[in-house]
Design an enzyme around this catalytic site. Structure first.
Site, mmCIF file in Angstrom:
data_model
loop_
_atom_site.group_PDB
_atom_site.id
_atom_site.type_symbol
_atom_site.label_atom_id
_atom_site.label_comp_id
_atom_site.label_asym_id
_atom_site.label_seq_id
_atom_site.Cartn_x
_atom_site.Cartn_y
_atom_site.Cartn_z
ATOM 1 N N SER A 8 0.784 -1.204 -0.144
ATOM 2 C CA SER A 8 0.014 -0.069 0.161
ATOM 3 C C SER A 8 0.825 1.322 0.085
ATOM 4 O O SER A 8 1.838 1.308 0.808
ATOM 5 C CB SER A 8 -0.978 0.019 1.236
ATOM 6 O OG SER A 8 -1.488 1.368 1.460
ATOM 7 N N HIS A 31 -1.164 -1.133 -4.339
ATOM 8 C CA HIS A 31 -2.223 -1.114 -3.431
ATOM 9 C C HIS A 31 -2.659 0.475 -3.406
ATOM 10 O O HIS A 31 -1.811 1.104 -2.562
ATOM 11 C CB HIS A 31 -2.303 -1.901 -2.282
ATOM 12 C CG HIS A 31 -3.466 -1.949 -1.551
ATOM 13 N ND1 HIS A 31 -4.605 -3.014 -1.546
ATOM 14 C CD2 HIS A 31 -3.978 -1.096 -0.409
ATOM 15 C CE1 HIS A 31 -5.608 -2.847 -0.734
ATOM 16 N NE2 HIS A 31 -5.119 -1.669 -0.293
ATOM 17 N N ASP A 33 -5.182 2.959 -1.966
ATOM 18 C CA ASP A 33 -6.389 3.339 -1.204
ATOM 19 C C ASP A 33 -6.988 4.625 -1.419
ATOM 20 O O ASP A 33 -6.273 5.674 -1.210
ATOM 21 C CB ASP A 33 -5.778 3.267 0.383
ATOM 22 C CG ASP A 33 -5.231 2.032 0.833
ATOM 23 O OD1 ASP A 33 -6.155 1.299 1.050
ATOM 24 O OD2 ASP A 33 -4.160 1.823 0.913
ATOM 25 N N MET A 35 -9.716 7.119 -0.297
ATOM 26 C CA MET A 35 -10.652 7.299 0.866
ATOM 27 C C MET A 35 -11.314 8.724 0.557
ATOM 28 O O MET A 35 -10.908 9.666 -0.020
ATOM 29 C CB MET A 35 -9.712 7.345 2.108
ATOM 30 C CG MET A 35 -9.108 6.183 2.464
ATOM 31 S SD MET A 35 -8.112 6.281 3.915
ATOM 32 C CE MET A 35 -7.078 4.936 4.010
ATOM 33 N N HIS A 64 -8.209 0.177 -3.776
ATOM 34 C CA HIS A 64 -9.007 -0.175 -2.677
ATOM 35 C C HIS A 64 -10.114 0.926 -2.437
ATOM 36 O O HIS A 64 -9.362 1.830 -1.742
ATOM 37 C CB HIS A 64 -8.007 -0.755 -1.297
ATOM 38 C CG HIS A 64 -9.129 -1.055 -0.212
ATOM 39 N ND1 HIS A 64 -8.669 -0.960 0.986
ATOM 40 C CD2 HIS A 64 -10.460 -1.263 0.192
ATOM 41 C CE1 HIS A 64 -9.480 -1.126 2.104
ATOM 42 N NE2 HIS A 64 -10.444 -1.282 1.415
ATOM 43 N N MET A 66 -12.398 3.057 -0.616
ATOM 44 C CA MET A 66 -13.186 3.055 0.850
ATOM 45 C C MET A 66 -14.106 4.402 0.716
ATOM 46 O O MET A 66 -13.751 5.248 1.291
ATOM 47 C CB MET A 66 -11.968 3.205 1.963
ATOM 48 C CG MET A 66 -11.431 1.959 2.367
ATOM 49 S SD MET A 66 -9.794 2.251 3.249
ATOM 50 C CE MET A 66 -8.909 2.306 1.846
ATOM 51 N N MET A 135 -10.750 -7.211 5.860
ATOM 52 C CA MET A 135 -9.826 -6.009 6.454
ATOM 53 C C MET A 135 -9.349 -6.579 7.800
ATOM 54 O O MET A 135 -9.870 -7.205 8.602
ATOM 55 C CB MET A 135 -10.769 -4.870 6.619
ATOM 56 C CG MET A 135 -11.053 -4.173 5.361
ATOM 57 S SD MET A 135 -9.436 -3.393 4.637
ATOM 58 C CE MET A 135 -8.726 -2.383 5.559
ATOM 59 N N ASP A 173 -5.503 -6.815 4.574
ATOM 60 C CA ASP A 173 -5.191 -5.438 4.611
ATOM 61 C C ASP A 173 -5.005 -4.959 5.823
ATOM 62 O O ASP A 173 -6.165 -4.784 6.438
ATOM 63 C CB ASP A 173 -5.889 -4.686 3.574
ATOM 64 C CG ASP A 173 -5.354 -3.389 3.290
ATOM 65 O OD1 ASP A 173 -4.369 -2.830 3.903
ATOM 66 O OD2 ASP A 173 -6.276 -2.794 2.623
#
Ligand code: DX5
Ligand code: ZN
Length: 222
Positions: A8, A31, A33, A35, A64, A66, A135, A173
């Site tokens: 990540s 990876h 993220d 958000m 990913h 979120m 998670m 993760d």
């Protein structure tokens, strides 16, 4: 089965994303993220940054998401060329429809579950997904401790997939490091996200190799 390592970049030096990605050229994916400060109390980047990284063609991108309302936003990441797009079960209105849409764009699709989300409702529809993301921390931040409690969920998913002959990837993760990766691999995970373990290491490249070695050994013990 071989381990897949997907570091990540959440806590890398974001002023030098390209340089940071080049450091982990031995990884399988990067990876990323996403958000939105609604689904989780943190804000990162969105589609333009992902598009810019994809254009550099350094590593396949594992997104990913979120975010709230992935039904609306997720397909664009697949369309942009992300290799894999994972959205949260808790946020999706129509997860099966969304999964099909992402696959139709040519990306692999993942379903993510927060630590307190039960896998039970999804066991009958595992074939709609290429990957389940269990998670192992509450989503939102890097550097939190690994929740070993989630290993029973990993085991349940692996058992259900094996029983039905599905080639399903299971990603973990949160808090993955030299100390925890073997536990996750033994439980049945095969895709490992590590943020701080890789980017806080002196040599990120060597850390990716080390994590891969530990995971591989643990997977073969089982
Ligand atoms: C947390 C993110 C993770 C995070 C992992 O919500 O989904 O990908 O970057 O960081 P570490 O490995 O430090 O727990
Ligand atoms: Zn993540």
């Amino acid at each position: 089965m071989k381990p897949t390592i997907s570091p990540s970049i959440l806590n890398c030096d974001i002023a030098d994303l390209v340089g940071e990605l080049k450091k982990i050229s031995n990884a399988d994916f990067a990876h990323v993220d996403i958000m939105d400060n609604h689904f989780v109390p943190n804000l990162t980047w969105g589609l333009p940054v992902v598009e810019a990284i994809i254009a550099r063609n350094i590593l396949p991108i594992d997104c990913h998401l979120m975010i709230e309302d992935p039904d609306r936003w997720a397909p664009a990441y697949a369309e942009a060329g992300a290799a894999s797009v994972t959205f949260h079960a808790e946020a999706a209105g129509a997860p099966i429809r969304l999964a099909k849409e992402i696959r139709n764009q040519g990306a692999r699709v993942g379903l993510a579950l927060k630590p307190t989300t039960d896998i039970h409702d999804y066991l009958d529809v595992l074939d709609e997904f290429d990957m389940i993301l269990v998670m192992t921390v509450e989503p939102g931040f890097g550097g939190q401790p690994f929740l070993e409690s989630q290993m029973s969920k990993v085991r349940r998913v692996r058992e259900a997939a094996d029983k039905r002959g599905l080639e399903l990837a299971i990603q973990v993760d949160g808090g993955i490091s030299r100390k925890t990766i073997e536990k996750a691999a033994e439980a049945g995970a095969d895709v490992f996200v590590a943020g701080s373990a890789v980017y806080r290491a002196e040599d990120a490249y060597a850390e990716v190799d080390e994590l891969r070695k530990l995971a591989s050994q643990a997977m073969h013990r089982h």
